[in-house]
Design a protein around this motif. Structure first.
Motif, short mmCIF file in Angstrom:
data_model
loop_
_atom_site.label_atom_id
_atom_site.label_comp_id
_atom_site.label_asym_id
_atom_site.label_seq_id
_atom_site.Cartn_x
_atom_site.Cartn_y
_atom_site.Cartn_z
N GLY A 56 -1.27 -0.39 4.42
CA GLY A 56 -0.51 -0.53 5.66
C GLY A 56 -1.37 -1.05 6.80
N ASP A 57 -2.62 -0.61 6.86
CA ASP A 57 -3.54 -1.09 7.89
C ASP A 57 -3.86 -2.57 7.69
OD1 ASP A 57 -3.56 1.46 8.98
OD2 ASP A 57 -5.47 2.02 8.05
N TRP A 58 -4.01 -3.00 6.43
CA TRP A 58 -4.25 -4.42 6.13
C TRP A 58 -3.04 -5.25 6.54
CZ3 TRP A 58 -2.27 -7.72 2.07
CH2 TRP A 58 -2.94 -8.96 1.97
N ILE A 59 -1.85 -4.75 6.27
CA ILE A 59 -0.62 -5.45 6.65
C ILE A 59 -0.55 -5.58 8.17
CG2 ILE A 59 1.90 -5.23 6.69
CD1 ILE A 59 1.53 -3.93 3.81
N ASP A 60 -0.91 -4.53 8.90
CA ASP A 60 -0.96 -4.61 10.36
C ASP A 60 -1.94 -5.69 10.82
OD1 ASP A 60 0.91 -2.56 10.55
OD2 ASP A 60 -0.60 -1.01 10.96
N HIS A 61 -3.09 -5.80 10.15
CA HIS A 61 -4.08 -6.84 10.45
C HIS A 61 -3.45 -8.22 10.28
CE1 HIS A 61 -7.70 -9.33 10.06
NE2 HIS A 61 -7.31 -9.66 8.84
N LEU A 62 -2.73 -8.43 9.18
CA LEU A 62 -2.10 -9.73 8.92
C LEU A 62 -1.07 -10.07 9.99
CD1 LEU A 62 -1.51 -9.45 5.08
CD2 LEU A 62 -3.31 -10.76 6.25
N MET A 90 -11.33 -8.15 -10.49
CA MET A 90 -11.17 -8.43 -9.06
C MET A 90 -10.07 -7.60 -8.42
SD MET A 90 -11.76 -12.50 -9.20
CE MET A 90 -12.27 -12.66 -7.53
N ARG A 91 -9.56 -6.63 -9.14
CA ARG A 91 -8.43 -5.85 -8.66
C ARG A 91 -8.81 -4.94 -7.49
NH1 ARG A 91 -4.10 -4.62 -11.41
NH2 ARG A 91 -3.41 -4.22 -9.29
N SER A 92 -7.80 -4.64 -6.70
CA SER A 92 -7.94 -3.74 -5.57
C SER A 92 -6.65 -2.92 -5.48
CB SER A 92 -8.19 -4.55 -4.29
OG SER A 92 -8.44 -3.70 -3.20
N CYS A 93 -6.34 -2.44 -4.30
CA CYS A 93 -5.21 -1.52 -4.17
C CYS A 93 -3.87 -2.19 -3.86
CB CYS A 93 -5.53 -0.47 -3.10
SG CYS A 93 -5.92 -1.16 -1.48
N HIS A 94 -3.87 -3.46 -3.54
CA HIS A 94 -2.61 -4.16 -3.30
C HIS A 94 -2.74 -5.62 -3.72
CE1 HIS A 94 -4.86 -4.31 0.57
NE2 HIS A 94 -4.59 -5.59 0.45
N THR A 95 -1.61 -6.23 -4.01
CA THR A 95 -1.55 -7.62 -4.43
C THR A 95 -0.51 -8.31 -3.57
OG1 THR A 95 -2.11 -7.01 -6.70
CG2 THR A 95 -1.08 -9.17 -6.38
N ALA A 96 -0.84 -9.50 -3.10
CA ALA A 96 0.10 -10.25 -2.27
C ALA A 96 0.24 -11.67 -2.80
CB ALA A 96 -0.38 -10.27 -0.82
N GLU A 97 1.29 -12.32 -2.35
CA GLU A 97 1.52 -13.71 -2.72
C GLU A 97 1.94 -14.47 -1.47
OE1 GLU A 97 3.94 -16.23 -6.12
OE2 GLU A 97 4.60 -14.21 -5.65
N ILE A 98 1.34 -15.63 -1.26
CA ILE A 98 1.71 -16.49 -0.14
C ILE A 98 1.61 -17.94 -0.56
CG2 ILE A 98 -0.61 -16.41 0.87
CD1 ILE A 98 0.86 -16.57 3.65
N ASP A 99 2.68 -18.65 -0.45
CA ASP A 99 2.73 -20.08 -0.70
C ASP A 99 2.08 -20.47 -2.03
OD1 ASP A 99 3.81 -22.44 0.24
OD2 ASP A 99 1.97 -23.06 1.26
N GLY A 100 2.35 -19.68 -3.07
CA GLY A 100 1.83 -19.97 -4.41
C GLY A 100 0.46 -19.41 -4.71
#
Length: 166
Positions: A56-62, A90-100
């Motif tokens: 959630g803190d990372w999302i706030d940063h974005l 390379m895994r972490s606690c969340h995965t996101a996708e943006i423009d492919g």
């Protein structure tokens, strides 16, 4: 006042359909916090577990850096990371996708902006683990050194940016 012409009507249809989907109230309220982001940059879709606070803190940063973000709480992010070609190392606690592109972990918005500008032939960026001081992992003054890594689906990994310890 908005005049409803053919173009506005066609733009309204997907918005109305989105509003009918599950979680639309949260999505619309979060995008309203940063209305310029949805037109300036592609929408980022984030998959995280419901109990992860640093996500959630990372999302706030974005959002603070101009990104529009749609959040999906899931029990396990592994299937999404695998679909996007994120190497297990390379895994972490969340995965996101943006423009492919895949974005794995606490990648700074600055590097995501750079990725979208440069458009390298790659699957995405990752900050493996959860290094202290990375966006969303700010805890006091401590900041660990960490790398932002660029990866492709063939297994090639290269250093994209380096952040020093402080």
């Amino acid at each position: 006042m908005i005049t409803l012409n053919r173009r506005n009507f066609l733009v309204t249809i997907p918005i109305a359909l989105t509003a009918c989907s599950a979680g639309a109230d949260e999505l619309l309220s979060r995008e309203a916090e940063n209305p310029a982001s949805s037109s300036a940059l592609p929408l980022m879709v984030v998959y995280k577990t419901p109990t992860c606070g640093c996500c959630g803190d990372w999302i706030d940063h974005l959002r603070g850096e101009g990104f529009g973000v749609r959040v999906h709480d899931v029990a396990d992010t592994t299937p999404m990371a695998q679909r996007l070609g994120v190497p297990n190392t390379m895994r972490s606690c969340h995965t996101a996708e943006i423009d492919g592109y895949a974005i794995e972990g606490h990648v700074p918005a600055r590097e995501i902006h750079r990725l979208l500008t440069e458009r390298p032939e790659a699957a995405g960026l990752a900050v493996p683990g959860m290094p202290l001081g990375s966006p969303g992992m700010e805890m006091g003054d401590r900041r660990d050194a960490y790398a932002v890594l660029l990866f492709d689906r063939s297994g090639r990994i290269e250093n994209y940016a380096q952040y020093p310890a402080s």
